[in-house]
Motif scaffolding. Sequence first.
Motif, PDB file in Angstrom:
ATOM      1  N   MET A   1       0.833  -1.192   0.000  1.00 26.25           N
ATOM      2  CA  MET A   1       0.000   0.000   0.000  1.00 26.25           C
ATOM      3  C   MET A   1       0.863   1.236   0.000  1.00 26.25           C
ATOM      4  O   MET A   1       1.868   1.304   0.696  1.00 26.25           O
ATOM      5  CB  MET A   1      -0.902   0.014   1.231  1.00 26.25           C
ATOM      6  N   GLY A   2       0.464   2.214  -0.799  1.00 27.98           N
ATOM      7  CA  GLY A   2       1.117   3.505  -0.827  1.00 27.98           C
ATOM      8  C   GLY A   2       0.059   4.589  -0.820  1.00 27.98           C
ATOM      9  O   GLY A   2      -1.079   4.364  -1.226  1.00 27.98           O
ATOM     10  N   ILE A   3       0.436   5.776  -0.361  1.00 29.52           N
ATOM     11  CA  ILE A   3      -0.496   6.896  -0.276  1.00 29.52           C
ATOM     12  C   ILE A   3       0.050   8.043  -1.113  1.00 29.52           C
ATOM     13  O   ILE A   3       1.210   8.414  -0.981  1.00 29.52           O
ATOM     14  CB  ILE A   3      -0.683   7.350   1.184  1.00 29.52           C
ATOM     15  N   ALA A   4      -0.801   8.580  -1.975  1.00 28.60           N
ATOM     16  CA  ALA A   4      -0.438   9.753  -2.775  1.00 28.60           C
ATOM     17  C   ALA A   4      -1.361  10.889  -2.357  1.00 28.60           C
ATOM     18  O   ALA A   4      -2.562  10.823  -2.570  1.00 28.60           O
ATOM     19  CB  ALA A   4      -0.585   9.455  -4.264  1.00 28.60           C
ATOM     20  N   ILE A   5      -0.784  11.908  -1.746  1.00 24.15           N
ATOM     21  CA  ILE A   5      -1.588  13.014  -1.221  1.00 24.15           C
ATOM     22  C   ILE A   5      -0.949  14.326  -1.670  1.00 24.15           C
ATOM     23  O   ILE A   5       0.268  14.493  -1.599  1.00 24.15           O
ATOM     24  CB  ILE A   5      -1.707  12.911   0.317  1.00 24.15           C
ATOM     25  N   SER A   6      -1.767  15.236  -2.167  1.00 24.00           N
ATOM     26  CA  SER A   6      -1.229  16.482  -2.712  1.00 24.00           C
ATOM     27  C   SER A   6      -1.267  17.590  -1.670  1.00 24.00           C
ATOM     28  O   SER A   6      -1.880  17.467  -0.620  1.00 24.00           O
ATOM     29  CB  SER A   6      -2.046  16.907  -3.940  1.00 24.00           C
ATOM     30  N   LYS A   7      -0.636  18.687  -2.017  1.00 24.34           N
ATOM     31  CA  LYS A   7      -0.599  19.835  -1.110  1.00 24.34           C
ATOM     32  C   LYS A   7      -1.932  20.570  -1.058  1.00 24.34           C
ATOM     33  O   LYS A   7      -2.109  21.453  -0.232  1.00 24.34           O
ATOM     34  CB  LYS A   7       0.521  20.791  -1.521  1.00 24.34           C
ATOM     35  N   LYS A   8      -2.879  20.182  -1.896  1.00 28.87           N
ATOM     36  CA  LYS A   8      -4.215  20.765  -1.852  1.00 28.87           C
ATOM     37  C   LYS A   8      -4.946  20.390  -0.562  1.00 28.87           C
ATOM     38  O   LYS A   8      -5.904  21.039  -0.191  1.00 28.87           O
ATOM     39  CB  LYS A   8      -5.046  20.294  -3.039  1.00 28.87           C
TER      40      LYS A   8
ATOM     41  N   THR B   1      -1.551  18.489   8.538  1.00 27.86           N
ATOM     42  CA  THR B   1      -2.827  17.934   8.085  1.00 27.86           C
ATOM     43  C   THR B   1      -2.610  16.722   7.199  1.00 27.86           C
ATOM     44  O   THR B   1      -3.290  15.700   7.354  1.00 27.86           O
ATOM     45  CB  THR B   1      -3.625  19.006   7.322  1.00 27.86           C
ATOM     46  N   ARG B   2      -1.668  16.816   6.262  1.00 32.81           N
ATOM     47  CA  ARG B   2      -1.396  15.691   5.364  1.00 32.81           C
ATOM     48  C   ARG B   2      -0.899  14.480   6.139  1.00 32.81           C
ATOM     49  O   ARG B   2      -1.309  13.356   5.863  1.00 32.81           O
ATOM     50  CB  ARG B   2      -0.375  16.094   4.298  1.00 32.81           C
TER      51      ARG B   2
ATOM     52  N   LYS C   1      -2.596  10.732   6.448  1.00 31.71           N
ATOM     53  CA  LYS C   1      -1.854   9.505   6.158  1.00 31.71           C
ATOM     54  C   LYS C   1      -1.913   8.527   7.326  1.00 31.71           C
ATOM     55  O   LYS C   1      -2.071   7.321   7.123  1.00 31.71           O
ATOM     56  CB  LYS C   1      -0.398   9.827   5.808  1.00 31.71           C
ATOM     57  N   ARG C   2      -1.819   9.032   8.559  1.00 27.84           N
ATOM     58  CA  ARG C   2      -1.927   8.147   9.733  1.00 27.84           C
ATOM     59  C   ARG C   2      -3.307   7.491   9.802  1.00 27.84           C
ATOM     60  O   ARG C   2      -3.417   6.292  10.071  1.00 27.84           O
ATOM     61  CB  ARG C   2      -1.660   8.932  11.017  1.00 27.84           C
ATOM     62  N   LEU C   3      -4.342   8.274   9.551  1.00 32.02           N
ATOM     63  CA  LEU C   3      -5.705   7.720   9.568  1.00 32.02           C
ATOM     64  C   LEU C   3      -5.888   6.664   8.477  1.00 32.02           C
ATOM     65  O   LEU C   3      -6.492   5.612   8.711  1.00 32.02           O
ATOM     66  CB  LEU C   3      -6.733   8.842   9.389  1.00 32.02           C
ATOM     67  N   ILE C   4      -5.356   6.924   7.298  1.00 35.23           N
ATOM     68  CA  ILE C   4      -5.478   5.970   6.190  1.00 35.23           C
ATOM     69  C   ILE C   4      -4.731   4.689   6.505  1.00 35.23           C
ATOM     70  O   ILE C   4      -5.250   3.584   6.298  1.00 35.23           O
ATOM     71  CB  ILE C   4      -4.983   6.606   4.876  1.00 35.23           C
ATOM     72  N   ARG C   5      -3.504   4.797   7.011  1.00 38.52           N
ATOM     73  CA  ARG C   5      -2.725   3.595   7.330  1.00 38.52           C
ATOM     74  C   ARG C   5      -3.428   2.726   8.370  1.00 38.52           C
ATOM     75  O   ARG C   5      -3.476   1.506   8.246  1.00 38.52           O
ATOM     76  CB  ARG C   5      -1.337   3.982   7.839  1.00 38.52           C
ATOM     77  N   GLU C   6      -3.961   3.351   9.405  1.00 35.52           N
ATOM     78  CA  GLU C   6      -4.620   2.597  10.461  1.00 35.52           C
ATOM     79  C   GLU C   6      -5.899   1.931   9.961  1.00 35.52           C
ATOM     80  O   GLU C   6      -6.150   0.763  10.249  1.00 35.52           O
ATOM     81  CB  GLU C   6      -4.931   3.513  11.650  1.00 35.52           C
TER      82      GLU C   6
ATOM     83  N   SER D   1      -1.279  -4.659  -5.021  1.00 33.94           N
ATOM     84  CA  SER D   1      -0.550  -3.417  -4.809  1.00 33.94           C
ATOM     85  C   SER D   1      -1.576  -2.306  -4.940  1.00 33.94           C
ATOM     86  O   SER D   1      -2.290  -2.233  -5.943  1.00 33.94           O
ATOM     87  CB  SER D   1       0.550  -3.232  -5.851  1.00 33.94           C
ATOM     88  N   ILE D   2      -1.669  -1.467  -3.918  1.00 32.70           N
ATOM     89  CA  ILE D   2      -2.735  -0.471  -3.853  1.00 32.70           C
ATOM     90  C   ILE D   2      -2.154   0.908  -3.598  1.00 32.70           C
ATOM     91  O   ILE D   2      -1.274   1.066  -2.762  1.00 32.70           O
ATOM     92  CB  ILE D   2      -3.731  -0.823  -2.728  1.00 32.70           C
ATOM     93  N   ILE D   3      -2.656   1.906  -4.319  1.00 34.89           N
ATOM     94  CA  ILE D   3      -2.356   3.308  -4.025  1.00 34.89           C
ATOM     95  C   ILE D   3      -3.665   3.951  -3.576  1.00 34.89           C
ATOM     96  O   ILE D   3      -4.700   3.796  -4.223  1.00 34.89           O
ATOM     97  CB  ILE D   3      -1.803   4.061  -5.237  1.00 34.89           C
ATOM     98  N   VAL D   4      -3.602   4.663  -2.466  1.00 35.42           N
ATOM     99  CA  VAL D   4      -4.768   5.346  -1.921  1.00 35.42           C
ATOM    100  C   VAL D   4      -4.658   6.833  -2.253  1.00 35.42           C
ATOM    101  O   VAL D   4      -3.644   7.463  -1.955  1.00 35.42           O
ATOM    102  CB  VAL D   4      -4.860   5.158  -0.389  1.00 35.42           C
ATOM    103  N   LEU D   5      -5.706   7.367  -2.864  1.00 38.00           N
ATOM    104  CA  LEU D   5      -5.791   8.792  -3.181  1.00 38.00           C
ATOM    105  C   LEU D   5      -6.962   9.372  -2.390  1.00 38.00           C
ATOM    106  O   LEU D   5      -8.118   9.147  -2.752  1.00 38.00           O
ATOM    107  CB  LEU D   5      -6.035   8.999  -4.682  1.00 38.00           C
TER     108      LEU D   5
END
Length: 107
Positions: A39-46, A52-53, A57-62, A76-80
Amino acid sequence: MRYLRIKKNTDFQRLFKGGKRVFSPCITLLYIPSNNLKMGIAISKKHGKAVTRNRIKRLIRESFAKTSPLLSKSYSIIVLPRILEEYSFKNFEKSFLICFKKINASS
């Protein structure tokens, strides 16, 4: 269930180019079949400043770690994450359940 983290840019690019997409109210998942659960996380500066980002990410991982045993195969998963006013563990958990049902139904 333990999972590995996707860290390499080549792995991210492979998923962005050839992965299937699944949508839910809080997140979008890109996935392809794999030997191990990754699992990977892709998060933008928006989404806001670094604090905050990182919280997102902590909430998504948990929530991913808690709901990942529901997957029937390894992927293999990417979370947006989507841009929301408020981020909560329950919202991410519900979104993962919706996405995992769709992934299991398609395979």
